[in-house]
Structures are given as structure tokens and as C-alpha cells.
Design an enzyme around this catalytic site. Structure first.
Site: not given
Ligand code: NAI
Length: 696
Positions: A61, A102, A105, A125
């Protein structure tokens, strides 16, 4: 800044391009989505490769967007991953350098993944009080197996790609690519064109004894993550990857993610994360301010602080010359440094060759001529203005032009120290905390005349020696100790009213402080505070404080070093044993004051102590001693054992609501045995509370 699109033969290459780590910000996501659409729509394109420009595949992110509307704006990360996963043509992730959060991911949504050796892979995270929120907890176990995935998700720690690639049965990487990563990825995409496409979501997670394993994991994690909800929630989410259908697991992960986002612990962790970054930004010192070169450091005084300070530089590979008045003091100082390193070697934390290399960077002298060419000198001599004066006058004579002259003083006026020289622009305070080789905090004290490039240089140096450097203006005690004085004063009033030292310490330690005020006093030496009070209350005779701490010192109870302080100590041990003599001393004093003791509850103890910090902090902020509230929180989190899950005193006050803080302070002010003036809310605090605003 976003994502680039180009063709390599009949393969589209979509390159995330958002320096420094290709954070998946709004523009990047939008351009990435457009790239995928374009590749899928172009009949001449047979497949796509996803990669990252520069130093990362993707760090996840975009932290600049955190908490803003843009962070969740479509196309959000979940949508991107779905686009990729559902794409009709093969999408290959070409992963290198950094692949985190992210970024990982997104890669897990791709049909194939090639990785360059050396890539750091993580789902960090949990460190921000969250679980991965875009399928990480559902897809990672499907490719790495339950145990490896859970370890990575609960710890948040990075693992090297080659370690993961070597795991039997792993499906995270289709191959480790030592050659041209991009070329290999394009070749793979072209080869797989037209074939059925594998999707991570279709894999099953199996484990011979999943329930037993989750039970074990929960017990272990519960014990290690007291006060932090996220690690246990990571287990819940990963459990869904085993027990639920993929889409249900994904929805459950999302639910947990959103709930965690609202917890005070998550807010505190994010506040600390951004506070650390914000601390190095100084409003009137631009980031591109030129810096002075620091290749050689001198330290004056080889005592408690001088030795620890030197170790920081030796650890960072910067040579140090240590200067003292007498050879014995030098020998003692060097022996202590060596002993500290040897202890690390014994514990297996340091290799012998590293110890030798570090000691080889250390030299000693009794002669100022030998330090004249150092780029920076840090003074850590006795805390007396006369001694500092002599040292700084000498430094002014001998040091080469442009050398930075720093003082480690904890209480003296840095402007006065600077005025002993003809180069006050080169003088600055570097207030290390004891033990200086261990404690993260460095208060960088900016004098009235300190040059901006000196400040910028010292802040950067702080980072290099792995400190959290926070700028403080000049005032008595700077940020941290000025606040702690009010906290100690309040602790004294609590004793007068009915508490024992043990009761106060236990209450605040249960709340999360690493050490209560009385155990802390015993560790630091009660005589230090005594000396400060003698000076302080001569200057401000009207300021009321409890005399208990003075009475304690009059009994010679200085703390651990005299084996008795607020508590008793046994030789060679640090356990604080409640002292009958101290309790009697307090009771006698209380009777002399005519105070009838009352039982004070833990909530009152905690709030009186913490709000004492908050009120002084508000003054510090208003006076511009600290430039932002988060700086004050960083000082307390890294230097004073303030609990991370509460985010620092300012963050905590904000979470309580400043209106409520002020209201409680008014109640304390009405207590006849407390000090009404103590609880007069600082003007800034009163104003923010009245306006319904917060510090941060
Ligand atoms: P210390 O007493 O352990 O060491 C001071 C050393 O300076 C002694 O080895 C002494 O021989 C040497 N020294 C004195 N005058 C000198 C001179 N003119 N030239 C060369 N060497 C000289 O003291 P400590 O605790 O290391 O404190 C040093 C400074 O650090 C003080 O300003 C103190 O306020 C500050 N400080 C201390 C902290 C602590 O927890 N001890 C924490 C933060 C700052």
C-alpha cells in the site's frame, strides 16, 4: 507516477512505477488496471508480465495515502487482484528486490510467479495492527502451506525468496530466476498462452492436524502478543483458508481487517509508524538541505554515557577517538566498551570478528590535538557548566573549521554552551539516553543559532546509528525530562495522599508502562532528581512538590546503586522488594502534613500520572519546543517505556478525547491534597478541548 505499459514481442509488460517502492497508490492502481484491460483487449497480445521499476516489485500500500479517501478508491487492490486472476490470458509476476504486503497479494493473484534471488517477501500488516486485507491470509497458505504462511503473517517478518523457493511442495514461485528476469517472464507468458490458467484460489490448504496446530499457535501467540489483537486475528483469518470456501474466507478476512482498523491498538501502531517518519521532517529545514560529511567522530569523556555513545558509531563503522583527562579513565572506558561487546558475543548476538573490527575503529587520547580533525565531537563530561565551558572553549580553539560541536548535556542550556564558542552555529545538543548503546531515543537539541545544515546532518546521522532522532528546542529538561518531572511530582502527591510506591508502580505498569516512577527512580538514581530539585525549587519556591523523595535521599536511599531506594535490593539483584522503612517514612510524613490517607484506585493513579505528562506536553508544543505532537509521542515510546499499544501520551489523550481529559483534570484540581495549579489545563489543551479538536 503510476504504471508503464510496453510491448515485448507479443507480451505486454506492465511496470509499477511509483518511487521509492512502487506503493500501490491510486494513480498506480488506475494505470495498472488500464494496462491489464489494454493487454486483454489487444488481439496481438498473448499474455502479460507484471513487474516493478527500480528498487522493488512493490512494497505494498502507498503509505502516503493511508487513511485518505484515495486509499480505498476504485480500482482498489481487491479489484486489481480479481482483474488479474480472472484475466483470460496468462499474467506472470516478475518479482524482484522487495515484494511486500499488497505487492505480494497482487503477485498471488497472478497465474505464474518468477522471483529473482534475494527478493524480500513479507506480509507485514500485523506490524501496523492489521491483518493482510487483500487475500493474503487466504492465498499465502494455499501456496506455502499452513505453517510457513501463518508464521509469516503473524510475525510480519521478511523472508528471502530463495528460502521459500527451497520449501518442499511450495507453489509461491514457479521458478527462481537467476538470469534475465523480465525476459524469462515474457517467455513464460508466451509459452502459457492458450493453456488453462492456474489460480491460487483453486488450491486447497491441507494439514494433518489443523485444529491441533491452531490450538498450539493460539497459545503461543496469545502469550507473545499481550495487548495487541492483530496477531490472534491473523490466526482466525488463516484458519478460514482451511475451513471455509475461498470467497467466504476472503469476506471474513475483510471483516477482520475493517474491525481491526478501528481498534485503538491499530491506531496507536499506525501513529507510531508515521511518527517515526515524521520525526525526521523539520518544518523549516528542507529535505534537500546540504549535509556535512561525518567520517570521524570524537567523544569527550569515557564515563557511562561517553562509552555507550562511542559504541553507536563503532557499530555503524564510523571511527571514534575517545578523549579523557586521565589514562585510568580511558582504560576503564575502553574496558567497559569491550566488556559490552564481549557480552554480546557470549549471547551469540555478535561475531568475534565483528567485535575485533569495531574495537579496531576505536582510538584514545589525552590530547586535544589528536581530535582536531574529527568531523564531529560529542562532549559527555560532568554535568557542570564550568566543566562544559572549559571543554567548549578548548574545542573552539582546536577543532577544524566546520566541525560539529555537540553536547550530551541533559539539563544545561545549550545556547549558553554555544556562546562559549565563536561558532555557535556549529553547536548542537545530542541528548542520548542511558544505556546509550541500547536506547533508541536521541533528542537533538536545536540551539537558537544552530545552523540548518548542522541540524540536517545530525538528524541523518541519527538515522545512520539507528536512533529515533527527535528535535527539541532549548528548555530545562528538553522534551522528555521536562515532562517526566511533572509525572514524578504527581507520583509524590499520590504517596502523600495514601499510596505506597509499590501500589503506584503496579497500577501504571499494569496499564502498560515498562516501569513505574519509583522503580525508575531507583534505577536512574534518586540523587539525580534530588540535585535537580534543589536547584529548581530555589528558582521557583512557589511550586509545590512532595518532600518524600528528599526525605528518602536524606536516608541515603539513592536506589539500586546503594541497594536501597524506594525499594530494598539484594546484592547483585535487581528485584524491587517493598520496604517497610520507606512505608513508615511516608506515613510519618503524611501524619506531619495532617493528611488522612485514602484508598486511591488504579484508574485515578494512571490518569493523574499520564495527564501530568499530557499537560506539560501541551505547553511544550505550544512553546514550539516540539514542532509536532507525534514527536512527543516518539520521545515517550522510544525513551521512556511508554506502551506502544497506546501510541504515546498525546495519542492516548486524543483517544480519550481532550474534552474528557480536561474534565478529569478539573476533578483532580478540586482535590485539596493535590495542587490546583498543577491541574490548570495548558492553554493549548484547553483550546483544543473547547474546539473539539485533537493534538494529532
Ligand atoms: P560520568 O561521570 O559517568 O562520566 C563523565 C566522564 O567525563 C568521566 O569519565 C570524567 O573523567 C570525564 N571528564 C570530566 N571532565 C572532563 C574533561 N574536562 N575532559 C575530559 N573528560 C572529562 O557521567 P555520565 O553519566 O556519562 O554523564 C555525562 C554527560 O551526559 C552529562 O552531561 C550528563 O548530564 C549527560 N547524560 C547522562 C545520562 C545518564 O543517564 N548518566 C543520560 C543523558 C545524559
Amino acid at each position: 507516477m503510476g504504471a508503464k505499459y510496453e510491448l515485448r514481442g507479443n507480451v505486454a509488460v506492465i511496470t509499477l512505477d511509483n518511487p521509492p517502492v512502487n506503493g500501490l497508490g491510486y494513480d498506480t492502481r488506475r494505470e495498472f488496471a488500464a494496462g491489464i484491460d489494454r493487454a486483454m483487449a489487444d488481439a496481438a497480445v498473448v499474455g502479460a508480465v507484471v513487474t516493478g521499476a527500480g528498487k522493488a516489485f512493490s512494497g505494498g500500500a502507498d503509505i502516503k495515502e493511508f487513511g485518505s479517501v484515495k486509499a480505498g478508491a476504485e480500482p482498489n487492490l481487491l479489484s486489481l487482484i480479481k482483474m488479474v486472476e480472472d484475466a483470460p490470458k496468462p499474467v506472470v509476476a516478475a518479482i524482484h528486490s522487495v515484494c511486500m504486503g499488497g505487492g505480494l497479494e497482487l503477485a498471488l493473484g497472478c497465474h505464474y510467479r518468477l522471483a529473482a534471488p534475494g527478493t524480500s517477501v513479507a506480509l507485514p500488516e500485523v506490524k501496523l495492527g492489521l491483518v493482510p486485507g487483500a487475500g493474503g491470509t487466504q492465498r499465502l497458505p494455499r501456496v506455502l502451506g499452513l505453517e510457513t504462511a501463518l508464521n509469516m503473517i503473524v510475525s510480519g517478518e521478511p523472508v528471502k525468496a530463495e528460502m521459500l523457493a527451497a520449501l518442499p511442495g511450495q507453489k509461491l514461485f514457479d521458478a527462481l530466476e537467476t538470469g534475465d528476469l523480465l525476459a524469462a517472464a515474457c517467455k513464460l507468458a508466451a509459452e502459457k498462452a492458450g493453456q488453462p490458467l492456474p489460480r491460487v484460489r483453486d488450491l486447497k490448504v491441507t494439514h494433518p492436524n489443523a485444529d491441533g496446530y491452531f490450538g498450539f499457535a493460539r497459545n503461543t501467540v496469545r502469550a507473545m502478543s499481550k495487548n495487541f489483537p492483530a496477531p490472534l486475528k491473523c490466526i482466525d483469518a488463516v484458519e478460514a483458508s482451511v475451513k471455509r470456501r475461498f470467497d467466504d474466507g476472503l469476506a471474513y478476512e475483510r471483516e477482520i481487517f475493517l474491525a481491526l482498523m478501528l481498534t485503538p491498538e491499530c491506531k496507536a501502531l499506525r501513529h507510531a509508524f508515521f511518527g517515526e517518519r515524521a520525526a525526521s521532517k523539520i518544518p523549516d529545514v528542507p529535505e534537500d538541505t546540504p549535509q556535512r560529511k561525518i567520517e570521524k567522530v570524537a567523544v569527550i569523556g569515557a564515563g557511562t554515557m561517553g562509552g555507550g555513545i562511542s559504541m553507536n558509531f563503532l557499530n555503524a563503522g564510523i571511527p571514534v577517538v575517545l578523549l579523557e583527562m586521565k589514562q585510568e579513565a580511558l582504560d576503564r572506558g575502553v574496558a567497559t566498551i569491550r566488556k559490552n561487546y564481549e557480552a554480546q558475543v557470549k549471547k551469540g548476538k555478535l561475531k568475534q570478528d565483528k567485535l575485533d573490527a569495531r574495537m579496531a575503529l576505536l582510538s584514545t587520547t589525552l590530547n586535544y590535538a589528536d581530535i582536531a580533525q574529527a568531523d564531529m565531537v560529542i562532549e559527555a563530561v560532568f554535568e557542570e557548566m564550568g566543566v562544559k565551558e572549559k571543554v567548549f572553549k578548548t574545542l573552539d580553539e582546536v577543532m577544524k573549521p566546520g566541525a560539529i560541536l555537540a553536547s550530551n548535556t541533559s539539563t544545561l542550556d545549550v545556547n549558553k554552551i554555544a556562546a562559549f564558542t565563536k561558532r555557535p552555529q556549529d553547536v548542537i545538543g545530542t541528548h542520548f539516553f542511558s544505556p546509550a548503546n541500547v536506547m533508541k531515543l536521541l533528542e537533538v537539541v536545536r540551539g537558537e543559532k544552530t545552523a540548518k545544515d548542522v541540524l540536517a546532518t545530525v538528524m541523518a546521522l541519527g538515522k545512520k546509528i539507528r536512533k529515533t532522532a527527535v528535535v527539541s528546542g532549548v528548555c530545562d529538561g528538553f522534551i522528555g525530562n521536562r515532562m517526566i518531572e511533572q509525572y514524578s511530582r504527581q507520583a509524590g502527591f499520590l504517596l502523600e495522599e495514601g499510596c505506597t510506591p509499590e501500589q503506584v508502580d503496579k497500577a501504571i505498569e499494569k496499564w502498560g508502562m515498562a516501569m513505574g516512577p519509583f522503580r525508575m527512580g531507583d534505577l536512574a538514581g534518586n540523587d539525580i532528581g534530588w540535585a535537580i530539585r534543589k536547584r529548581r525549587y530555589q528558582e521557583k519556591p512557589a511550586m509545590r512538590y512532595s518532600k518524600t523523595a528528599d526525605l528518602l535521599c536524606e536516608l541515603g536511599r539513592y536506589g539500586q546503586k546503594t541497594q536501597m531506594g524506594w525499594y530494598d535490593y539484594q546484592a547483585g539483584k535487581r528485584d524491587a522488594i517493598p520496604s517497610k522503612a520507606v512505608v513508615e517514612m511516608i506515613e510519618k510524613h503524611r501524619a506531619e502534613l495532617g493528611i488522612k490517607p485514602r484508598k486511591i484506585g488504579d484508574e485515578e493513579i494512571v490518569h493523574r500520572l499520564v495527564y501530568a505528562l499530557v499537560n506539560e506536553a501541551a505547553k511544550i508544543l505550544e512553546e514550539g519546543i516540539a514542532s509536532k505532537a507525534s514527536d512527543i509521542d516518539m520521545v515517550y515510546l522510544t525513551g521512556y517505556g511508554f506502551p506502544l499499544f497506546r501510541g504515546g501520551p498525546m495519542c492516548y489523550a486524543d483517544q480519550q478525547g481532550l474534552f474528557n481529559v480536561v474534565h478529569r483534570m478539573k476533578q483532580f484540581a478540586a482535590n485539596p491534597h493535590d495542587d490546583a495549579s498543577f491541574w490548570q489545563p495548558a492553554p493549548l489543551l484547553a483550546k483544543l478541548a473547547a474546539e473539539g479538536k485533537s493534538f494529532t
